[in-house]
Design a protein around this motif. Structure first.
Motif, PDB file in Angstrom:
ATOM      1  N   MET A  77      -8.039  11.964  12.577  1.00 23.34           N
ATOM      2  CA  MET A  77      -7.619  11.307  11.335  1.00 23.34           C
ATOM      3  C   MET A  77      -7.391   9.820  11.559  1.00 23.34           C
ATOM      4  SD  MET A  77      -5.246  14.076   9.292  1.00 23.34           S
ATOM      5  CE  MET A  77      -4.078  14.385  10.613  1.00 23.34           C
ATOM      6  N   ALA A  78      -7.909   9.048  10.627  1.00 25.62           N
ATOM      7  CA  ALA A  78      -7.724   7.600  10.624  1.00 25.62           C
ATOM      8  C   ALA A  78      -7.484   7.167   9.186  1.00 25.62           C
ATOM      9  CB  ALA A  78      -8.948   6.903  11.198  1.00 25.62           C
ATOM     10  N   VAL A  79      -6.638   6.186   9.020  1.00 24.07           N
ATOM     11  CA  VAL A  79      -6.324   5.655   7.684  1.00 24.07           C
ATOM     12  C   VAL A  79      -6.774   4.202   7.657  1.00 24.07           C
ATOM     13  CG1 VAL A  79      -4.487   5.134   6.046  1.00 24.07           C
ATOM     14  CG2 VAL A  79      -4.398   7.258   7.387  1.00 24.07           C
ATOM     15  N   LEU A  80      -7.804   3.914   6.873  1.00 28.43           N
ATOM     16  CA  LEU A  80      -8.411   2.588   6.889  1.00 28.43           C
ATOM     17  C   LEU A  80      -7.680   1.589   5.994  1.00 28.43           C
ATOM     18  CD1 LEU A  80     -12.209   3.492   6.896  1.00 28.43           C
ATOM     19  CD2 LEU A  80     -10.510   3.635   8.721  1.00 28.43           C
ATOM     20  N   ASN A  81      -7.031   2.084   4.957  1.00 24.16           N
ATOM     21  CA  ASN A  81      -6.309   1.211   4.021  1.00 24.16           C
ATOM     22  C   ASN A  81      -4.886   1.742   3.889  1.00 24.16           C
ATOM     23  OD1 ASN A  81      -5.669  -0.654   2.028  1.00 24.16           O
ATOM     24  ND2 ASN A  81      -6.665   0.495   0.389  1.00 24.16           N
ATOM     25  N   PRO A  82      -4.030   1.491   4.891  1.00 24.71           N
ATOM     26  CA  PRO A  82      -2.751   2.204   5.000  1.00 24.71           C
ATOM     27  C   PRO A  82      -1.719   1.851   3.936  1.00 24.71           C
ATOM     28  CG  PRO A  82      -2.949   0.540   6.726  1.00 24.71           C
ATOM     29  CD  PRO A  82      -4.275   0.597   6.043  1.00 24.71           C
ATOM     30  N   LEU A  83      -1.047   2.909   3.476  1.00 22.68           N
ATOM     31  CA  LEU A  83       0.088   2.801   2.568  1.00 22.68           C
ATOM     32  C   LEU A  83       1.193   3.691   3.124  1.00 22.68           C
ATOM     33  CD1 LEU A  83       1.459   2.004  -0.150  1.00 22.68           C
ATOM     34  CD2 LEU A  83       0.319   4.002  -1.168  1.00 22.68           C
ATOM     35  N   THR A  84       2.394   3.139   3.279  1.00 16.98           N
ATOM     36  CA  THR A  84       3.506   3.878   3.871  1.00 16.98           C
ATOM     37  C   THR A  84       4.069   4.897   2.887  1.00 16.98           C
ATOM     38  OG1 THR A  84       4.115   2.018   5.294  1.00 16.98           O
ATOM     39  CG2 THR A  84       5.814   3.670   4.872  1.00 16.98           C
ATOM     40  N   VAL A  85       4.304   6.098   3.391  1.00 20.04           N
ATOM     41  CA  VAL A  85       4.998   7.146   2.638  1.00 20.04           C
ATOM     42  C   VAL A  85       6.249   7.518   3.423  1.00 20.04           C
ATOM     43  CG1 VAL A  85       4.902   9.487   1.711  1.00 20.04           C
ATOM     44  CG2 VAL A  85       2.856   8.044   1.652  1.00 20.04           C
ATOM     45  N   THR A  86       7.410   7.396   2.784  1.00 24.58           N
ATOM     46  CA  THR A  86       8.675   7.769   3.424  1.00 24.58           C
ATOM     47  C   THR A  86       9.121   9.105   2.862  1.00 24.58           C
ATOM     48  OG1 THR A  86       9.323   5.458   3.727  1.00 24.58           O
ATOM     49  CG2 THR A  86      11.073   7.106   3.836  1.00 24.58           C
ATOM     50  N   LEU A  87       9.327  10.062   3.744  1.00 25.90           N
ATOM     51  CA  LEU A  87       9.732  11.415   3.360  1.00 25.90           C
ATOM     52  C   LEU A  87      11.250  11.478   3.443  1.00 25.90           C
ATOM     53  CD1 LEU A  87       6.914  13.125   5.424  1.00 25.90           C
ATOM     54  CD2 LEU A  87       6.938  12.735   2.945  1.00 25.90           C
ATOM     55  N   THR A  88      11.874  11.229   2.324  1.00 27.28           N
ATOM     56  CA  THR A  88      13.309  10.932   2.297  1.00 27.28           C
ATOM     57  C   THR A  88      14.198  12.122   2.605  1.00 27.28           C
ATOM     58  OG1 THR A  88      13.332  11.261  -0.110  1.00 27.28           O
ATOM     59  CG2 THR A  88      12.992   9.014   0.688  1.00 27.28           C
ATOM     60  N   ASN A  89      13.692  13.347   2.533  1.00 28.06           N
ATOM     61  CA  ASN A  89      14.541  14.488   2.881  1.00 28.06           C
ATOM     62  C   ASN A  89      14.409  14.889   4.353  1.00 28.06           C
ATOM     63  OD1 ASN A  89      11.918  15.413   2.398  1.00 28.06           O
ATOM     64  ND2 ASN A  89      12.600  17.417   1.648  1.00 28.06           N
ATOM     65  N   LEU A  90      13.799  14.001   5.150  1.00 31.88           N
ATOM     66  CA  LEU A  90      13.792  14.168   6.602  1.00 31.88           C
ATOM     67  C   LEU A  90      14.707  13.129   7.228  1.00 31.88           C
ATOM     68  CD1 LEU A  90       9.982  14.688   7.368  1.00 31.88           C
ATOM     69  CD2 LEU A  90      11.722  16.431   6.930  1.00 31.88           C
ATOM     70  N   GLY A 163       4.350  -7.117  -7.519  1.00 29.58           N
ATOM     71  CA  GLY A 163       4.130  -5.867  -8.225  1.00 29.58           C
ATOM     72  C   GLY A 163       3.204  -4.895  -7.525  1.00 29.58           C
ATOM     73  N   GLN A 164       2.861  -5.176  -6.260  1.00 30.14           N
ATOM     74  CA  GLN A 164       1.984  -4.287  -5.512  1.00 30.14           C
ATOM     75  C   GLN A 164       2.817  -3.192  -4.827  1.00 30.14           C
ATOM     76  OE1 GLN A 164      -1.460  -4.614  -5.485  1.00 30.14           O
ATOM     77  NE2 GLN A 164      -1.005  -6.156  -7.051  1.00 30.14           N
ATOM     78  N   ILE A 165       2.312  -1.986  -4.847  1.00 31.21           N
ATOM     79  CA  ILE A 165       3.010  -0.871  -4.217  1.00 31.21           C
ATOM     80  C   ILE A 165       2.935  -1.020  -2.698  1.00 31.21           C
ATOM     81  CG2 ILE A 165       3.057   1.636  -3.897  1.00 31.21           C
ATOM     82  CD1 ILE A 165       1.796   1.878  -6.693  1.00 31.21           C
ATOM     83  N   VAL A 166       4.088  -1.013  -2.048  1.00 31.33           N
ATOM     84  CA  VAL A 166       4.135  -1.145  -0.591  1.00 31.33           C
ATOM     85  C   VAL A 166       4.685   0.113   0.078  1.00 31.33           C
ATOM     86  CG1 VAL A 166       4.315  -3.670  -0.644  1.00 31.33           C
ATOM     87  CG2 VAL A 166       6.401  -2.272  -0.710  1.00 31.33           C
ATOM     88  N   GLU A 167       5.259   1.005  -0.712  1.00 29.53           N
ATOM     89  CA  GLU A 167       5.832   2.217  -0.146  1.00 29.53           C
ATOM     90  C   GLU A 167       5.925   3.288  -1.227  1.00 29.53           C
ATOM     91  OE1 GLU A 167       9.902   3.596   2.310  1.00 29.53           O
ATOM     92  OE2 GLU A 167       9.723   1.586   1.422  1.00 29.53           O
ATOM     93  N   VAL A 168       5.648   4.506  -0.832  1.00 26.16           N
ATOM     94  CA  VAL A 168       5.811   5.663  -1.712  1.00 26.16           C
ATOM     95  C   VAL A 168       6.974   6.489  -1.189  1.00 26.16           C
ATOM     96  CG1 VAL A 168       4.748   7.770  -2.616  1.00 26.16           C
ATOM     97  CG2 VAL A 168       3.358   5.718  -2.288  1.00 26.16           C
TER      98      VAL A 168
END
Length: 288
Positions: A77-90, A163-168
């Protein structure tokens, strides 16, 4: 000058001349791009031998390469256009190992361990704040499965001053490794991911056909049909840890992205460089 020294000089001259550029239709270029000897031999068997001049569609060569890699290249697996996802219940220090097969049909290629952490990166194209039913990836209020890992559900985003999304912001649905959610709400699709803390940065070179036409000299000026996107370089992709240990000329299928090879000259564990050998399918025939 000995014959061995002459051969080395010829190779060095060829490199300087650009004969090993992966876009060039040379043996050196094909090797650096990741075309295997087996695929080239298969191609030669497909076209046969004739005494008269002829033209062969490059798609035949690409078919032979794609077929060989599909059967033999381990998945990663490789992510070419990375966007951070934070899993808040961990928890902040959460680290869990999930097992992923190296090939879906070839058990002989074994398995690998992937670290699952509180923050992962996904491809930015795999997320939308809103989307129609045809979008089978991550959407606010919806679920998606991270390949060979958990189902997650996004519930908010973080944006920068422009206004750009930097984290989900999302949550893990418990007990979903290898299982559907217990509440019966299934994910919309499956996407690739890489642990943000344990994955590595890599340079990805996206090679494509050198010309936009099958017969570039037909119009008289082959320079007019040079493909401006024959090479696109991505500097800050994320790759899973196993790819950091790749050896030069080792081939992989980056899931949902295409077939790639560790560059024979520039790749190292400290500065990984992967060249795209070929896409998963022939988009040129589809007019892309």
């Amino acid at each position: 000058m000995t014959s061995k020294r002459k051969l080395k000089q010829l190779v060095d001259d060829a490199v300087v001349a650009g004969w090993d550029d992966p876009r060039m239709p040379t043996i050196a270029g094909m090797r650096r791009r990741g075309y295997s000897p087996a695929a080239i031999r298969t191609f030669c068997d497909m076209i046969g031998v004739t005494r008269s001049d002829g033209t062969v569609d490059v798609a035949m060569l690409e078919h032979a390469v794609r077929d060989d890699l599909n059967n033999n290249a381990p998945r990663a697996m490789a992510v070419l256009n990375p966007l951070t996802v934070t899993l808040t219940n961990l928890s902040e220090d959460h680290r869990e190992i999930v097992i992923s097969p190296n090939h879906p049909q070839n058990e002989a290629l074994g398995e690998r361990e992937l670290a699952f952490t509180r923050q992962v990166v996904i491809d930015a194209d795999d997320f939308r704040e809103e989307a129609n039913k045809k979008f089978k990836r991550l959407v606010l209020g919806k679920r998606v499965r991270l390949r060979n890992a958990y189902v997650i559900e996004a519930y908010d985003v973080v944006k920068d001053a422009q206004g750009q999304i930097v984290e989900v912001l999302a949550k893990v649905i418990e007990n979903t490794v290898g299982n559907d959610p217990e509440d019966g709400i299934k994910p919309k699709g499956v996407i690739q991911w890489v642990s943000k803390s344990e994955g590595g940065r890599a340079t990805i070179r996206l090679y494509d056909r050198l010309f936009t036409q099958a017969e570039p000299e037909a119009g008289g000026d082959f320079m007019a049909v040079v493909n401006p996107n024959s090479l696109v370089v991505i500097e800050n992709a994320y790759v899973e840890p196993s790819l950091l240990a790749a050896t030069p000329e080792q081939a992989f299928q980056f899931e949902r992205e295409g077939y790639f090879v560790a560059d024979r000259f520039d790749h190292s564990a400290e500065a990984p460089v992967f060249n795209r050998t070929i896409g998963l399918r022939d988009t040129w025939q589809e007019g892309a």
